[in-house]
Design an enzyme around this catalytic site. Structure first.
Site, PDB file in Angstrom:
ATOM      1  N   SER A   3       0.820  -1.217   0.043  1.00 29.47           N
ATOM      2  CA  SER A   3       0.069  -0.050  -0.136  1.00 29.47           C
ATOM      3  C   SER A   3       0.687   1.228  -0.078  1.00 29.47           C
ATOM      4  O   SER A   3       0.413   2.482  -0.429  1.00 29.47           O
ATOM      5  CB  SER A   3      -0.793   0.195   1.321  1.00 29.47           C
ATOM      6  OG  SER A   3      -0.236   0.118   2.385  1.00 29.47           O
ATOM      7  N   HIS A  35      -5.500  -3.548  -2.606  1.00 29.33           N
ATOM      8  CA  HIS A  35      -5.078  -2.636  -3.682  1.00 29.33           C
ATOM      9  C   HIS A  35      -4.957  -3.183  -5.284  1.00 29.33           C
ATOM     10  O   HIS A  35      -4.414  -2.290  -6.179  1.00 29.33           O
ATOM     11  CB  HIS A  35      -3.618  -1.813  -3.525  1.00 29.33           C
ATOM     12  CG  HIS A  35      -3.847  -1.074  -2.211  1.00 29.33           C
ATOM     13  ND1 HIS A  35      -4.364   0.235  -2.005  1.00 29.33           N
ATOM     14  CD2 HIS A  35      -3.798  -1.457  -0.844  1.00 29.33           C
ATOM     15  CE1 HIS A  35      -4.365   0.511  -0.908  1.00 29.33           C
ATOM     16  NE2 HIS A  35      -4.013  -0.552  -0.134  1.00 29.33           N
ATOM     17  N   LYS A  90     -12.221   0.408  -1.970  1.00 22.94           N
ATOM     18  CA  LYS A  90     -11.243   1.208  -2.610  1.00 22.94           C
ATOM     19  C   LYS A  90     -11.737   1.353  -4.077  1.00 22.94           C
ATOM     20  O   LYS A  90     -12.494   1.905  -4.307  1.00 22.94           O
ATOM     21  CB  LYS A  90      -9.849   0.516  -2.401  1.00 22.94           C
ATOM     22  CG  LYS A  90      -9.311   0.547  -1.060  1.00 22.94           C
ATOM     23  CD  LYS A  90      -8.117  -0.106  -0.716  1.00 22.94           C
ATOM     24  CE  LYS A  90      -7.327   0.318   0.598  1.00 22.94           C
ATOM     25  NZ  LYS A  90      -8.377  -0.368   1.838  1.00 22.94           N
TER      26      LYS A  90
END
Length: 400
Positions: A179, A207, A250
Site C-alpha cells: 500500500s 489494492h 477502494k
C-alpha cells in the site's frame, strides 16, 4: 505526572517529530475535485482507483437498496442479520475471483485482523513480509502464533525461515500490492513455497482488486493462480491454499471486504472468525450496491486502460533528482523524500498550488522514508496528472 499529563507529553513528542496526524474535512463526494477548508483542491490521495465512489449508478443502487432493505441489518450475520442479498453478493464475489466461496465482512480491517486468529494459534507460525499492512500485523498478534518477518520481497530470507520452522501449522502472509510502495508480491513463488512447506498463503489484495488482472479480477488472477469464473477453484493444483482477501471500499467504491477461497476454508472462517461472528452484519443496502459495483468493475476495461495510461504518463513526466519515485506499475506512485518536516513542507507547497497529496510518515512507513503517496484514479484527466508531475518537479528544483 498524571495519566493525562502523560498523554499531553506524548502528543507534544509527536508534534516535535512532525508525526502528529491531522484530519482534513472534504465537503464534496470522493472524487479528484475536492473542497477542503473552503478551498477547491485537486486530490491525489484516494484509493478510489476506478472513480466509482461517486458513480451515479452506484449511488442509485445504494438508494434503491436502502428503500428495499432499510438502513441496517439489526444483528450479527449468525443471528438475524444475514439477508438473501448478502448471499447473492458472496456468490457473485466468488464467481468473479474464481473461488468456490466468499465471505463478506464489514471492513477490510476486520477481515485482515480476523482471518489469522481463525487459522492459527499458539505453537503455529506466520511468515510475514516486513511491509505488510498494519491490519495483517494485528491479525498475527491476535493469533498468538510465532511471527517470523522477512525483509521486503526477500524470498531467500523467507526460505531460510521456513526451513528452520518446526511449527505444526504455518501461513505465509503478504500484501498483493503493497500500500505504501505500490509494488506487487511474487505470488507464484510464494504459493510454491506454501505448497512445499504445507502452509496457507494469505493474500491481501486490497489494492489489486478491481485494478489488476483480467476484468479487474485481482492480483491472484493476474498471476494465473485463480480459475476462470465458470470453472470454480482449481486452475492451479495448490490454489486451495490461497486465502484471498479483497477490499470493497477502494476500487469497488463502496465499503466492506471479503475473504474468498476453498469452500471448506470459508466454512471454517464463518464458524471461527470472531470479527465476523461478533459484530452486527453490514447493511444489506451496501450488498445491493456492491452487486452493481461488481458489474461496473467487470465491464470497466476502459477505466482500467485510462488509469494505466495515466500511470505511464506520470512516470514519464515527473523529473526528480534528489527525491525518489519508487518503481510501481500500480496507481500507487510513492515519492520518497525522507525527512518528516521536509515531506510535510512539500505537501503544504503542493496544497498552496491547489494539489492535495497527503504526506505519509512513520510508523506507516519506515523511519527515514517519509513520502508523498501519489494515488491516481481513472477519474483523473491527463492534464491534471501533467500538472502534478510538473509541479512536483519544480518544487524539487526549488528545494535543491
Amino acid at each position: 505526572m498524571s495519566l493525562r499529563d502523560d498523554l499531553h507529553a506524548g502528543l507534544a513528542a509527536l508534534e516535535r517529530d512532525a508525526l502528529r496526524r491531522r484530519r482534513r474535512s472534504n465537503t464534496l463526494p470522493c472524487a479528484p475535485r475536492a473542497q477542503v477548508d473552503g478551498r477547491a483542491l485537486l486530490a491525489f490521495g484516494s484509493n478510489d482507483y476506478l472513480g466509482l465512489a461517486a458513480e451515479p449508478a452506484l449511488a442509485a443502487a445504494l438508494a434503491a437498496g436502502a428503500q428495499r432493505f432499510g438502513t441496517g441489518a439489526g444483528a450479527s450475520h449468525l443471528v438475524t442479520g444475514h439477508h438473501a442479498v448478502h448471499d447473492e453478493l458472496e456468490t457473485a464475489l466468488a464467481r468473479f475471483v474464481g473461488t468456490e466461496r466468499a465471505l463478506y465482512f464489514s471492513t477490510g480491517y476486520m477481515a485482515n485482523s480476523g482471518v489469522l486468529p481463525a487459522l492459527l494459534g499458539r505453537g503455529d507460525a506466520v511468515f510475514s513480509d516486513r511491509l505488510n499492512h498494519a491490519s495483517l500485523v494485528d491479525g498475527m498478534l491476535l493469533s498468538r502464533a510465532a511471527i517470523q518477518r522477512y525483509p521486503h520481497l526477500d524470498l531467500a530470507a523467507l526460505d531460510a525461515l521456513l526451513e528452520r520452522s518446526t511449527a505444526r501449522r504455518k501461513a505465509i502472509v503478504t500484501d498483493a500490492v503493497f500500500s505504501m510502495d505500490g509494488d506487487v508480491a511474487p505470488l507464484p513463488a510464494l504459493l510454491e513455497r506454501a505448497a512445499r512447506h504445507d502452509a496457507w498463503l494469505v493474500v491481501d489484495d486490497a489494492h489489486g482488486f478491481g485494478v489488476l488482472g483480467p476484468q479487474g479480477r485481482g492480483t491472484v488472477a493476474e498471476a494465473g493462480l485463480g480459475a476462470p469464473p465458470e470453472a470454480g477453484l482449481g486452475a492451479h493444483p495448490e490454489a486451495w491454499r490461497i486465502v484471498l482477501i479483497g477490499t470493497l471500499g477502494k476500487a469497488a467504491g463502496v465499503a466492506g471486504a471479503f475473504v474468498a477461497g476453498d469452500a471448506t476454508l470459508v466454512e471454517w472462517l464463518l464458524q471461527k472468525t470472531r470479527t465476523y461472528i461478533f459484530t452486527t452484519g453490514a447493511p444489506p443496502a451496501l450488498a445491493h450496491a456492491l452487486l452493481e459495483s461488481l458489474r461496473l468493475i467487470e465491464a470497466g476495461d476502459g477505466r482500467r486502460a485510462h488509469l494505466h495510461r495515466l500511470i505511464a504518463l506520470f512516470r514519464a513526466r515527473v523529473r526528480l533528482q534528489r527525491w525518489r519515485l519508487l518503481p510501481s506499475r500500480t496507481p500507487i506512485q510513492p515519492v520518497v523524500i525522507g525527512d518528516n518536516d521536509e515531506t510535510l513542507a512539500v505537501s503544504a507547497a503542493l496544497e498552496a498550488a491547489g494539489l492535495w497529496v497527503p504526506a505519509i510518515r512513520p510508523p506507516t512507513v519506515p523511519a527515514g522514508s517519509a513520502r508523498l503517496r501519489v494515488s491516481l484514479s481513472a477519474a483523473h484527466h491527463e492534464d491534471e496528472v501533467i500538472r502534478l508531475a510538473d509541479t512536483l518537479s519544480e518544487l524539487e528544483r526549488q528545494s535543491a
